[in-house]
Design an enzyme around this catalytic site. Structure first.
Site, PDB file in Angstrom:
ATOM      1  N   GLU A  41      -6.568 -18.438  11.589  1.00 56.51           N
ATOM      2  CA  GLU A  41      -5.958 -17.393  12.207  1.00 56.51           C
ATOM      3  C   GLU A  41      -7.158 -15.700  12.283  1.00 56.51           C
ATOM      4  O   GLU A  41      -7.380 -16.322  11.025  1.00 56.51           O
ATOM      5  CB  GLU A  41      -5.114 -16.826  11.306  1.00 56.51           C
ATOM      6  CG  GLU A  41      -3.535 -15.620  11.160  1.00 56.51           C
ATOM      7  CD  GLU A  41      -2.829 -15.828   9.986  1.00 56.51           C
ATOM      8  OE1 GLU A  41      -3.051 -16.547   8.822  1.00 56.51           O
ATOM      9  OE2 GLU A  41      -1.614 -15.027   9.795  1.00 56.51           O
ATOM     10  N   LYS A 113       2.786 -15.494  16.089  1.00 53.06           N
ATOM     11  CA  LYS A 113       3.188 -15.705  14.933  1.00 53.06           C
ATOM     12  C   LYS A 113       4.960 -14.959  14.835  1.00 53.06           C
ATOM     13  O   LYS A 113       5.120 -14.067  14.609  1.00 53.06           O
ATOM     14  CB  LYS A 113       2.397 -15.358  14.064  1.00 53.06           C
ATOM     15  CG  LYS A 113       3.105 -15.819  12.786  1.00 53.06           C
ATOM     16  CD  LYS A 113       1.646 -14.702  11.104  1.00 53.06           C
ATOM     17  CE  LYS A 113       2.100 -15.595  10.226  1.00 53.06           C
ATOM     18  NZ  LYS A 113       0.779 -15.203   8.832  1.00 53.06           N
ATOM     19  N   CYS A 146      -0.308 -19.642  10.222  1.00 51.59           N
ATOM     20  CA  CYS A 146       0.302 -19.817   8.587  1.00 51.59           C
ATOM     21  C   CYS A 146       0.964 -19.117   7.711  1.00 51.59           C
ATOM     22  O   CYS A 146       2.289 -20.535   8.195  1.00 51.59           O
ATOM     23  CB  CYS A 146      -1.059 -18.399   8.005  1.00 51.59           C
ATOM     24  SG  CYS A 146      -1.071 -18.670   6.614  1.00 51.59           S
TER      25      CYS A 146
HETATM   26  C1  ACM Z   1      -0.563 -15.849   6.198  1.00 51.17           C
HETATM   27  O1  ACM Z   1       0.575 -15.782   6.899  1.00 51.17           O
HETATM   28  N1  ACM Z   1      -1.673 -15.066   6.412  1.00 51.17           N
HETATM   29  C2  ACM Z   1      -0.142 -15.458   4.390  1.00 51.17           C
END
Ligand code: ACM
Length: 269
Positions: A41, A113, A146
């Site tokens: 990420e 995301k 993530c």
């Molecule tokens: C995250 O979502 N980078 C902990």
């Protein structure tokens, strides 16, 4: 057996140094024998932002920015696909925590995301694109980023869309996330590739330690490959697409079609 090789890169980017980070990620990937390589990420930028000005300065155009250019050139040269996280400059000054899928002919898809963690909520706009599955050679690949791991609905939707593989660029902070991703693989009978970063990022915006232990998990929830906590490197494994597509737990127990969505109505809200 229909097989397909996938891999991940694990390492520690330098905050704000996109050129260095992209070069490092691609150098680590270079000798990896894989059709698809996943990088962590926000690989080009680093994670701990301190101001909106900093986010705006590092946000990248998804077609012409540093990540798109570096990955497109590598994908073309190496005749394979890459997925990597980057801060995406959207319309109206919005910035998304995104991942791009890049092949030899350029950027094929972007995922934004959906579930932002902690201070990410200050810096980024939550994702506004549907969860989708993309053809990568013979495989169907979906993307999560993530903290999306903490929401099983997201992986389930990708499974229902037909994903064989979930690529999961990460900057994980909770030590149980890798184990949870084994469950996402098990409950959906698909492969997951978590590409995590290492190190502690200490900046005016905070101090965040990351957990490494990037991994590839098979549809039985078994870890096929896992990196060390502080390791810098890259690993790959074979994916058996027939295994990912066989959703029968036993001969008469198909896990996806045995679902009872009529009783899951609260999920629709
Ligand atoms: C995250 O979502 N980078 C902990």
């Amino acid at each position: 057996m229909t097989s397909f090789r996938v891999g991940f890169v694990q390492g520690r980017p330098r905050f704000g140094e996109a050129a260095f980070n992209l070069e490092l990620g691609l150098a680590l990937a270079l000798d990896l024998d894989a059709h698809l390589v996943v990088l962590p990420e926000l690989w080009s930028s680093g994670y701990v932002f301190s101001s909106h000005a900093e986010v705006a300065a590092l946000a990248e155009d998804p077609q012409r920015g540093p990540t798109a250019r570096a990955l497109s050139a590598a994908a073309k040269r190496e005749k394979r696909h890459y997925i990597a996280g980057f801060p995406e400059a959207g319309r109206g000054g919005r910035v998304y925590n995104s991942a791009m899928l890049v092949g030899p002919s350029g950027v094929k898809a972007v995922y934004r995301k959906l579930h932002l963690f902690e201070r990410e909520q200050e810096w980024f706009t939550p994702g506004d694109l549907p969860l989708a599955v993309h053809k990568v050679g013979p495989a169907k690949v979906g993307m999560l980023i993530c903290f999306d791991w903490r929401f099983p609905e997201a992986a389930r939707v990708l499974a229902l869309e037909g994903a064989d593989v979930i690529a999961h660029p990460s900057n994980l902070v909770f030590p149980n996330a890798q184990e949870a991703m084994r469950v996402r693989a098990l409950e959906n009978r698909l492969y997951t590739i978590t590409a995590n970063r290492t190190g502690t990022e200490k900046r005016p915006g905070g101090t965040v330690p990351f957990t490494g232990r990037s991994q590839i998990v098979d549809p039985k929830g078994e870890v096929i490959v896992r990196a060390g906590k502080t390791e810098t490197g890259a690993h790959a494994a074979d994916v058996d697409l027939a295994m990912a597509r066989d959703k029968r737990l036993t001969a008469i127990t198909p896990i996806l079609s045995n679902r009872r969505p009529r009783f899951y109505r609260r999920l629709m809200r």
